[in-house]
Design an enzyme around this catalytic site. Structure first.
Site, short mmCIF file in Angstrom:
data_model
loop_
_atom_site.label_atom_id
_atom_site.label_comp_id
_atom_site.label_asym_id
_atom_site.label_seq_id
_atom_site.Cartn_x
_atom_site.Cartn_y
_atom_site.Cartn_z
CE LYS A 13 -2.25 -0.77 3.77
NZ LYS A 13 -1.53 -1.97 4.19
NE ARG A 88 -3.85 2.50 12.88
CZ ARG A 88 -2.93 1.94 12.11
NH1 ARG A 88 -3.14 0.72 11.65
NH2 ARG A 88 -1.83 2.57 11.81
NE ARG A 123 10.37 -6.50 4.87
CZ ARG A 123 9.39 -5.60 5.03
NH1 ARG A 123 8.97 -4.87 4.02
NH2 ARG A 123 8.83 -5.43 6.22
NE ARG A 156 13.13 -4.45 9.15
CZ ARG A 156 12.52 -3.52 8.43
NH1 ARG A 156 12.95 -2.27 8.47
NH2 ARG A 156 11.48 -3.81 7.68
NE ARG A 167 3.50 -6.00 11.03
CZ ARG A 167 4.33 -5.70 10.01
NH1 ARG A 167 5.43 -6.41 9.82
NH2 ARG A 167 4.05 -4.70 9.21
#
Length: 217
Positions: A13, A88, A123, A156, A167
């Site tokens: 996004k 949200r 990542r 990370r 999440r």
């Protein structure tokens, strides 16, 4: 052009929001940025928000909506705006609707859960330089090593699979209902309802950008 981009973390996004912002010359409005600016400026809403935050509590939907309305009166919003991370929750969406905050489009960027987990958990970063790699899309020449220095790459905490799954679960519980809310409102035939569009977030950045702009016509 007044819109909201919705979709899970890792759907891309942010990248697409930049294209939309630059094309339509509209500001990207983040509630976090608005809170910091209002507190720094010492506005009545900023002072109220600071008291709540200093007490370690969450800023209420009422204060957030007041902040949004205050921000939309700024000159740069005359051509429109793109909401980032807001609303949200259903109460925030309903408060916006009742307050007369108008929207033209809701664009949902849809990406399969397992695809997102692969995107984010793959990542890797070189801490000293910030150089980013991806095990699938942009692997380092030597596995686990920075191309320039040869130093170890790290994953990370935010990108660890367990964290990504958490999440996504939070997104499903809190934000996913917004998609149902806006698609239902659009289907009711209310003239004030924004047009609800769903696009696939899988493919190249350019392909997804074309889908976004096609949805905004």
């Amino acid at each position: 052009m007044r819109l909201i981009l919705l979709g899970p973390p890792g759907a891309g996004k942010g990248t697409q929001a930049n294209f939309v912002r630059e094309h339509f010359l509209i500001p990207q409005i983040s509630t976090g940025d608005m809170l910091r600016a209002a507190i720094k400026a010492g506005t009545p809403v900023g002072i109220a928000a600071k008291k709540v935050m200093d007490a370690g509590q969450l800023v209420s939907d009422d204060i957030i909506v007041k902040l949004v309305k205050e921000r939309l009166r700024e000159p740069d919003c005359k051509k429109g705006y793109l909401f980032d991370g807001f609303p949200r929750t259903i109460p925030q969406a309903e408060a916006m609707r009742e307050s007369g905050v108008d929207l033209d489009f809701i664009v949902e960027v849809e990406v399969d859960k397992e695809e997102i987990i692969q995107r984010l958990s793959g990542r890797r970063v070189h801490p000293a330089s910030g150089r980013n790699y991806h095990l699938r899309f942009n692997p380092p020449r030597v596995p686990g090593r920075d191309d320039v220095t040869g130093e170890p790459l790290v994953q990370r905490d935010d990108d660890k699979e367990e964290t990504v799954r958490k999440r996504l679960d939070i997104y499903q519980q809190q934000t996913r209902p917004l998609i149902d809310y806006y698609s239902k409102w659009a289907a009711e035939g209310d003239t004030r309802a924004p047009r609800y569009q769903k696009i696939s977030g899988v493919g190249s950045v350019a392909e997804i950008r074309e889908r976004v702009f096609a949805a905004l016509k």
